[in-house]
Design an enzyme around this catalytic site. Sequence first.
Site, PDB file in Angstrom:
ATOM      1  N   ASP A 190      40.242  42.534  42.277  1.00 37.60           N
ATOM      2  CA  ASP A 190      40.529  42.200  40.879  1.00 37.60           C
ATOM      3  C   ASP A 190      40.670  40.680  40.704  1.00 37.60           C
ATOM      4  O   ASP A 190      41.557  40.059  41.299  1.00 37.60           O
ATOM      5  CB  ASP A 190      41.843  42.921  40.514  1.00 37.60           C
ATOM      6  CG  ASP A 190      42.122  42.916  39.034  1.00 37.60           C
ATOM      7  OD1 ASP A 190      41.389  42.246  38.293  1.00 37.60           O
ATOM      8  OD2 ASP A 190      43.094  43.577  38.618  1.00 37.60           O
ATOM      9  N   ASP A 249      41.165  46.292  30.320  1.00 36.96           N
ATOM     10  CA  ASP A 249      41.838  47.550  30.672  1.00 36.96           C
ATOM     11  C   ASP A 249      41.817  48.575  29.543  1.00 36.96           C
ATOM     12  O   ASP A 249      41.994  48.233  28.373  1.00 36.96           O
ATOM     13  CB  ASP A 249      43.309  47.270  31.004  1.00 36.96           C
ATOM     14  CG  ASP A 249      43.450  46.537  32.322  1.00 36.96           C
ATOM     15  OD1 ASP A 249      42.447  46.011  32.829  1.00 36.96           O
ATOM     16  OD2 ASP A 249      44.577  46.491  32.835  1.00 36.96           O
TER      17      ASP A 249
HETATM   18  C1  GAL Z   1      44.321  44.549  35.960  1.00 36.81           C
HETATM   19  C2  GAL Z   1      43.303  45.638  36.216  1.00 36.81           C
HETATM   20  C3  GAL Z   1      44.034  46.954  36.186  1.00 36.81           C
HETATM   21  C4  GAL Z   1      45.084  46.965  37.270  1.00 36.81           C
HETATM   22  C5  GAL Z   1      46.012  45.761  37.124  1.00 36.81           C
HETATM   23  C6  GAL Z   1      46.962  45.619  38.298  1.00 36.81           C
HETATM   24  O1  GAL Z   1      43.696  43.326  35.917  1.00 36.81           O
HETATM   25  O2  GAL Z   1      42.281  45.571  35.255  1.00 36.81           O
HETATM   26  O3  GAL Z   1      43.127  48.021  36.343  1.00 36.81           O
HETATM   27  O4  GAL Z   1      44.452  46.961  38.517  1.00 36.81           O
HETATM   28  O5  GAL Z   1      45.291  44.561  37.003  1.00 36.81           O
HETATM   29  O6  GAL Z   1      47.813  44.525  38.193  1.00 36.81           O
END
Ligand code: GAL
Length: 746
Positions: free
Chosen positions: A490, A554
């Site tokens: 990520d 998200d």
């Molecule tokens: C976001 C991601 C989510 C989750 C989250 C965890 O950036 O898109 O799916 O993984 O971080 O902190």
Amino acid sequence: MRKIFAFLLAYFPVSLFSQDIVIKDGWKFKTGDEPQWSYANFNDSGWAQIEVGKPWELQGYPGYDGFAWYRLHVVIPSTIKEKSFLKEKIRFDLGKIDDGDDVFLNGSMLGRNAGRGGDIKKGPYDIPRSYTIPLNDRRIKWDADNVIAVRVYDHGGDGGMYEGNYGISVTDVTDYISIITNQPFEFGPSRKITKKIGLQSTTDQYDFTGKLGIAIVDPVSGTTVFKQTIGADFAKNRPFEYTFSANLPETKSWQVVYHFVEDRSGKDITVSEGIPYILTPPIGKEPRINGPKVYGARQGAPFLFRIAATGEKPLSYEAVGLPQGLQLDKKTGIISGSINAKGNTVAKLTVKNKSGVASRKLTIICGDNICLTPALGWNSWNCWGLSVNDEKVRTSARAMFEKLADHGWSYINIDDGWEKNRNQQGEILANEKFPDMKSLCDYVHSLGLKIGIYSSPGTLTCGGFTGSYQHEKQDVQTYAQWGIDYLKYDWCSYAQVAPEHPSVDDLKKPYLTMRDALKETNRDIVFSLCQYGMGEVWNWGPEVGGNSWRTTGDITDSWKSLSGIGFSQYKSAPKTLPGHFNDPDMLVVGKVGWGPSLHNTRLTPDEQYTHISLWSLLSAPLLIGCDMNQLDSFTLNLLENDEVLAIDQDPQAKPAKKIYDKNKIQVWTKELEDGAIAMGIFNMDDLANKQQLSLKELNLAGSVKLRDVWRQKNIGAFTNLSVQLPPHGVWLLKAVSSSLSQKTSK
Ligand code: GAL
């Protein structure tokens, strides 16, 4: 009465949100951070226009993290005070803000939402902002220009005033009353439903009496099939409870509308909800083999594949023609070992029980590519957020094994929140919530399932934990020692490493580094890219080794989020390939919550059918985002329909196409390996949609044999379709003997 309910249904499909002034339009925006931007008399005429309810990334600020301000000029009329019954307070609803905010009214602070230690940089991105002050507060300028200024800090991913309700209202009687609908429906014989509902007050200043109306309505025809009105009397510590029962005429979409009128003020409140209805037929006693028909593995890497099969237990498993180096455990159906030569092998799988025999071919391709069909699994984020721990992961694995693995579900993925720091050698350590990662991985593997983990190419993950920056190889070695099979990677704080306006090469860079690190291990680790679609990642995801890549920010459990993400996938869909999939984010069905406390998904049952149908047509990774320990029968029905899952898992992974988009109906199709065409007819409207569709218009020639996929039933041959869909509903069909041209609608 029927008319009133139909009206309410149309306009307030989930709950009534009374707002005297809607403040959605006219917002101004600027990146940066200056104290004078809060002032009422600051001249913002040169600022850009922006929409609220949408992240700034989608409005010309891709990849922007840091401070930015929103400003709005609004006249607040004194009539809203006068028409209220309790003349007490005024409320400003500013939706959800990613990540933290300070809000000013005419230059004075109205409120703030910050994280631990009052840090705006760690604000709670998932909480609706609502700021309330007394009506006689001197900050309000009645009948004159007021300036609402919102200072936002976003530390990664989507940013800004991205979702929610925007309004100013004078709080009233109904703000103290909630209609409680969170008890589950109970289902009895002859389509009997029973449900307990309640009325609750949050103030000890008043007792309330009034009338509660309950109506069950067919959202397509508007017909009311059940109606009841009861007197209700309640106070803060004395909630009102009532259980109602009704027999539904058919298994289809129904809505219940609850309407409470308060006696003294005459003010009312309405909430409606869909009644879950199960379309997936019960699982047969005879054996049936499910799951992928094609499976990729690398030479010499540990191989783990559990034959997914339903049918009355005990089942016995056979596999003929497996590549050298693999063995089958005939009792568990787990194939393990490692393949010692590259090449394709077609094995014949057979599953038997006392009711019969099922056989199917499995093509095993030993080469450079893995994850040839989209991953089917679970991920901890949409339910547990950062509160994930070892026990929750084990419980989820157990539940997957018991309830879903026979349908092909196999990955148990730990998202953010497992990391601690590095030891002296620089190795990543798991935190106290994960006392022994290796034993956790072994446990998941012992069930024939696979396990995934999460990291960021930056120094920190999005949740503020240690990322993999400059430790990529070392981290992959650690993952491999533990036995990890899947990595979600990520972007998050890599934004601080990359240039401010990253080029496509800059966007690729951290993923190439990790791809190379993954190549060096002896494990097959699925590589799941998460960078929210920046730089049209679908054009280069395969090149950086991605088995899947998130295409957007998200998802949350709202129609706006689901439909915004799902129906915009036509841009990336053409790039779908076996082993390389667009990822429109995880599933928001069942009990979700992004933290320690969970709630039922706010999607209606029809929206949930749409969710799973569209994601399957898109060959999307299906990653369940709910508490696996609380899978109710409706949610299970969404996840165990083998014909729906087969569309997602189709070995050819042909791109889904939007072939029709008119009168709030969209039709998406996907060609399947067996020559049939899967077709989802979606109602985009907030109201029911009734239309005649000629199959010719959908490029299907002559009379076409159709199968209703959710019901697993052939429904006959058609040239025209009479489409009758509830709000946001779907009809998922499989068309046989057709000729479909390749036209795509934009
Ligand atoms: C976001 C991601 C989510 C989750 C989250 C965890 O950036 O898109 O799916 O993984 O971080 O902190």
